[in-house]
Design a protein around this motif. Sequence first.
Motif, mmCIF file in Angstrom:
data_model
loop_
_atom_site.group_PDB
_atom_site.id
_atom_site.type_symbol
_atom_site.label_atom_id
_atom_site.label_comp_id
_atom_site.label_asym_id
_atom_site.label_seq_id
_atom_site.Cartn_x
_atom_site.Cartn_y
_atom_site.Cartn_z
ATOM 1 N N LYS A 161 0.823 -1.208 0.338
ATOM 2 C CA LYS A 161 -0.033 0.026 0.054
ATOM 3 C C LYS A 161 0.779 1.306 -0.075
ATOM 4 O O LYS A 161 0.633 2.188 -0.736
ATOM 5 N N TYR A 162 1.967 1.207 0.923
ATOM 6 C CA TYR A 162 2.770 2.423 0.994
ATOM 7 C C TYR A 162 3.686 2.645 -0.244
ATOM 8 O O TYR A 162 4.061 4.009 -0.435
ATOM 9 N N LEU A 163 4.209 1.354 -0.849
ATOM 10 C CA LEU A 163 5.245 1.593 -1.793
ATOM 11 C C LEU A 163 4.925 1.612 -3.196
ATOM 12 O O LEU A 163 5.180 2.426 -4.059
ATOM 13 N N GLU A 193 10.376 8.723 7.393
ATOM 14 C CA GLU A 193 9.390 9.770 7.339
ATOM 15 C C GLU A 193 8.492 9.678 6.087
ATOM 16 O O GLU A 193 7.442 10.120 6.263
ATOM 17 N N PHE A 194 9.274 8.984 5.306
ATOM 18 C CA PHE A 194 8.224 8.591 3.821
ATOM 19 C C PHE A 194 7.097 7.680 4.519
ATOM 20 O O PHE A 194 6.005 7.859 3.906
ATOM 21 N N LEU A 195 7.618 6.696 5.165
ATOM 22 C CA LEU A 195 6.203 5.603 5.756
ATOM 23 C C LEU A 195 5.396 6.444 6.625
ATOM 24 O O LEU A 195 4.040 6.134 6.605
ATOM 25 N N ARG A 196 5.752 7.405 7.325
ATOM 26 C CA ARG A 196 4.846 7.950 8.173
ATOM 27 C C ARG A 196 3.738 8.905 7.508
ATOM 28 O O ARG A 196 2.793 9.114 7.676
ATOM 29 N N ALA A 204 3.221 0.259 13.438
ATOM 30 C CA ALA A 204 3.409 -0.435 12.102
ATOM 31 C C ALA A 204 4.831 -0.182 11.342
ATOM 32 O O ALA A 204 5.398 -1.111 11.052
ATOM 33 N N LEU A 205 5.709 0.752 11.852
ATOM 34 C CA LEU A 205 7.073 1.134 11.482
ATOM 35 C C LEU A 205 7.864 0.165 12.144
ATOM 36 O O LEU A 205 8.945 -0.173 11.443
ATOM 37 N N ARG A 206 7.768 -0.334 13.328
ATOM 38 C CA ARG A 206 8.449 -1.387 13.944
ATOM 39 C C ARG A 206 8.572 -2.460 12.990
ATOM 40 O O ARG A 206 9.623 -3.166 12.829
#
Length: 489
Positions: A161-163, A193-196, A204-206
């Motif tokens: 989803k993010y990429l 920062e991009f993912l956030r 989720a970042l973990r």
Amino acid sequence: MKRREFLQNGVLAAAGLSAASFGALSAPRRRQGTGAARVVVIGAGLAGLSAGYQLTRAGLEVTVLEARMRPGGRVHTLREPFADGLHAEAGAMFIPDAHDLTMHYARLLRLPLVPIPLSRRSPVYYLLGKRIDPGRGRNIDWPVTLSPEEKRLGLAGMTEKYLIPVLNEMGNPRAINWPPESLKKYDRMTYAEFLRDRGASREALRLLRLNDADLTGDGVDSVSALMVLREAALNQNVETLYTIRGGTDLLPTALAARMSGRVRYGAPVTKIEQSSRGVGVSISTPQGKETLEAEYLICTIPFSVLKGIEISPLFSAAKRRAISELPYTSAARVYLQSRSEFWTSEGLGISAYTDLPIMAIVNSTLNQPGTRGILESYAAGENARRITARTESDRISFTLGQMSKVYPAISKNVEGGASVCWDEDRWARGAYAWFKPGQMSEFLPQVARVEGRIHFAGEHTSAWPGWMQGAFQSGHRAAQEVLNASRGR
């Protein structure tokens, strides 16, 4: 490797020059009464060897200078102190099938390639004291608090989803004038920062940092988002991963043998001088200082080493800044020899990603025969620098203690160990180049730019930092630049 699987398993790199371009380097036109152009290549890594090989085939007079007593540079296979013929890689280990130049040279040199079964490519995870094996096909109860949507998507779904929408913006990362202005916004932020910014929660970042992106430079909190996105965009066609039976160092060793004695070992460069007519290269030898004269020079050594060499006259200000400031990844690899490969039955394929200081665990003897095996820890960034600061024996005992949290049986099976910390290598000063936010926009136009009669190659000058493909691609590019320049001499 399908897109979803690739995104979940981490970041690899993709293809370079097409196989159809091999042998396309054209020899220079000779002026009547003149001999072959003389070229000095600094560095007998894959970039230097491939550049020298191509120029030799084209009829030029080539000398490759290498400070070490072996070829390969950061392609280095450890055979000692391991038993039963086992070996482990200190540098490159895997060859993706989409890396056409690397595949070409492996086949040219008749090196046996061993594929890694798809079933062994799914990573294991260790997070907050819990080992998770996604390959066992059950619903994963991640030990973090995710939103309902994040739970539904899972790790692979969140990554996709993010990429994926952004990867479609990447265009052609191999283009000379890449990145376009529209992509430089991603170079102004870290990957975290991009993912956030895309919607990833703190928890989720973990999960999303448990892959190769966190092993680049100082990790996802420091590396340019654009660097990670470029790697992902270049890698969507990888289907199969290979290792070289017998060790990756067989590749540079065989290529150096094709150079027919044109490689000089134990010849570190101390000074480079150039004029409108040629280049002088001073080296330190056991017999004393020596200077070689050439018409062209290809410099393939890392900028982390080049910045310690005297240059006259000075390079342009922009090139000097790139050489001075381009960072290299601190990497610490610690190897534990085990009397049995117990981890095979415990689900370890290629690797495990952890939130421990050792960061990743690699199955170093994945494609090797026998009952013994080697488990390796791979740490980068600040974690690697802390490991590097330890003594050799302390590195091994510390790694054993950390690794036993993930695979407790290693404690009763370990027979000994070894380590390689690339910051300690005086001819590397780091494992591979990386970019902080803003540096791709500033440095990409400079890293490979020609300075007079001096040309540049190496993984740091390619779109594939840290990969053999990048070294080969840059070697071919620099060789063609020299051939083009020699036409008008």
